[in-house]
Each structure stands twice: as C-alpha cells, then as structure tokens.
Design an enzyme around this catalytic site. Structure first.
Site, short mmCIF file in Angstrom:
data_model
loop_
_atom_site.label_atom_id
_atom_site.label_comp_id
_atom_site.label_asym_id
_atom_site.label_seq_id
_atom_site.Cartn_x
_atom_site.Cartn_y
_atom_site.Cartn_z
N ASN A 8 0.86 -1.18 0.00
CA ASN A 8 0.00 0.00 0.00
C ASN A 8 0.90 1.24 0.00
OD1 ASN A 8 -1.90 1.97 0.38
ND2 ASN A 8 -2.43 1.38 2.48
N TRP A 9 1.09 1.81 -1.17
CA TRP A 9 2.00 2.96 -1.28
C TRP A 9 1.38 4.24 -0.73
CZ3 TRP A 9 4.23 2.42 -6.98
CH2 TRP A 9 5.15 1.36 -7.00
N LYS A 10 0.09 4.21 -0.43
CA LYS A 10 -0.63 5.40 0.08
C LYS A 10 -0.40 6.58 -0.88
CE LYS A 10 -0.44 3.48 4.66
NZ LYS A 10 -0.47 3.69 6.10
N HIS A 92 -9.92 1.61 4.34
CA HIS A 92 -8.69 1.79 5.13
C HIS A 92 -8.97 2.81 6.25
CE1 HIS A 92 -4.60 2.89 6.24
NE2 HIS A 92 -4.22 1.77 5.68
N GLU A 149 -6.42 -4.25 10.80
CA GLU A 149 -5.46 -3.15 10.89
C GLU A 149 -5.73 -2.31 12.14
OE1 GLU A 149 -3.24 -2.50 7.09
OE2 GLU A 149 -4.69 -0.89 7.34
N GLY A 155 1.74 2.71 10.75
CA GLY A 155 2.75 3.74 10.56
C GLY A 155 3.47 4.15 11.84
N GLY A 205 2.57 -0.90 4.47
CA GLY A 205 2.67 0.49 4.05
C GLY A 205 4.12 0.91 3.93
P1 PGA Z 1 2.33 0.67 7.78
O1 PGA Z 1 0.92 0.86 7.02
O2 PGA Z 1 2.90 -0.63 7.27
O3 PGA Z 1 3.13 1.86 7.41
O4 PGA Z 1 2.01 0.57 9.22
C1 PGA Z 1 0.04 -0.21 6.94
C2 PGA Z 1 -1.29 0.26 6.40
O5 PGA Z 1 -1.73 1.36 6.69
O6 PGA Z 1 -1.92 -0.46 5.65
#
Ligand code: PGA
Length: 225
Positions: A8-10, A92, A149, A155, A205
């Site tokens: 998930n590159w956001k 999400h 999640e 994050g 992410g």
């Molecule tokens: P992260 O993000 O790996 O940076 O914690 C995961 C996500 O939000 O799907």
C-alpha cells in the site's frame, strides 16, 4: 498455502519514482507461495499497469461507491478494471478518519468492486467488526479478504502482538464467515514471519515504499526448512 502481500503505497510516489521502484524490484525472487499486489495512487495506475511484470498484480487504494456517471472526482470500479486492476483496498482507517467514510459507504464500495469483478481487501479495526459486517449484504461476504489493521499499529512502528492478531482474526471469522484474514500495521522484514504463521498475508505500508525492503518482506513466504 498462498500468502497475500499488499504493497500500500498510500499517497506517495510520482510516475518517475514508481517506475524506479518497478525496475529495482526483483520479480525473479518472488516465492511461488506469494501473491504480490502493488497498490499505487490512481494517478500512477496507468504507468504502473504498463510496466508491471508477472507475477506482480495491480491493486487500487480506493474505489467510488457509485457506478460510471456524473460523480465529479470519483474513480469507479469499471475504470479500475480498465487499467487492469485486480484488487482494491476498501475502508482503510485513513479513509475512514480523514475522508469520513461510513460503514455504509464502505459497504457500497465493496458492492461496486464485486459487481465489476475486483477482489476487495476490506480493512477493519477491532471495535467496528460487527457494525461493518451488519452493513454488508450477506451475498458480498464470499470473495472478501479482510485486513485486520489496528489503528495504533499503522505507521507507528508498534506492530500488534501476534496473539492479539489471532484473537481478532477469530472474531472476524465469526462475523464474516471463513474469509481469509491478513494483518497490517508496521509489518517489516523482521516481524513478517510471525504474522504469516497466524494469517493469510500482510498489508504493508512504510516497508513497501522501498523495493529492496519490500522484497525481503515478500521472501518470508518461503516455507521454513
Ligand atoms: P504501515 O501501514 O505498514 O506503514 O504501518 C500499513 C497500512 O496502513 O496499511
């Protein structure tokens, strides 16, 4: 058993940096036991779709809750399929938090995704598992992948304890039926192994933004000798 790895590159990367990532990621090292999905921003789909090499799959980070039509700014499921998108992340926690998506919005998005043959990854946190399940049509439940999640793990570098992931997966299966459950939240090359023992894959992410780091995460799909 195949494990799902979602990058998930956001809201990161430009066409140039996405193309650099694809060049640097070594497809030949992807274990046969892994299904690997790259989910870039909408604006990058065309470029990534053109460069993506098998066995990588394309995903999107969101989908419109409406079909094709007069919905300014929306990208609908049919348009995603047109870009060779196969998977879509829906609900999400960042969408719920910053874009005020409701359980009903998420349910409508899932329905649009499924009507068009996309495979939805439904993101959930512990406290709204039942409320989200109640908003869905029971016919939407098969073909769903659920990503557990916990918001505090996303994050933050504070990945959730594995026994918590196991417990919440059971709760998800009670509410949704025997769907695949993946885990997301500060997954990296160090901790991924433990999650693969108790889940059907991981949503990544931060550790997916670097191709070398993400390749190490994916390599964990190799069964231990
Ligand atoms: P992260 O993000 O790996 O940076 O914690 C995961 C996500 O939000 O799907």
């Amino acid at each position: 058993m195949t494990k799902l790895f979602i990058a998930n590159w956001k809201s990161n990367k430009t066409v140039a940096t996405a193309e650099e990532w694809l060049k640097a990621f070594d497809n030949s090292k992807i274990p046969a036991e892994a299904e690997v999905v790259i989910a870039p921003s909408f604006s990058l789909l065309l470029a990534v779709s053109a460069q993506l090499k098998s066995p990588l799959k394309l995903g999107a980070q969101d989908v419109s809750l409406f079909p094709m039509g007069s919905y300014t700014g929306a990208v609908n499921a049919q348009q995603l399929v047109d870009q060779k998108v196969e998977y879509v992340i829906v609900g999400h926690s960042e969408r719920r938090r910053y874009f005020h998506e409701t359980h009903q919005d998420v349910a409508n998005k899932l329905q649009q995704a499924m009507l068009n043959g996309l495979k939805p990854i439904l993101c959930l946190d512990d406290e709204y598992i039942e409320a989200q399940a109640a908003a869905l049509e029971s016919t939407d439940l098969p073909n769903l992948v659920v990503a557990y999640e916990p918001v505090e793990a996303i994050g933050s570098g504070h990945n959730a304890p594995v026994d918590q992931v196991q417990l919440v997966s059971q709760k998800i299966k009670l509410a949704f039926g025997d769907v695949p459950v993946i885990y997301g939240g500060s997954v990296d090359e160090q901790n991924v192994h433990e999650y693969l023992l108790v889940s059907d894959g991981v949503l990544v992410g931060t550790a997916s933004l670097d191709p070398v780091e993400f390749a190490k995460v994916v390599a964990a799909a190799h069964p231990k000798k």
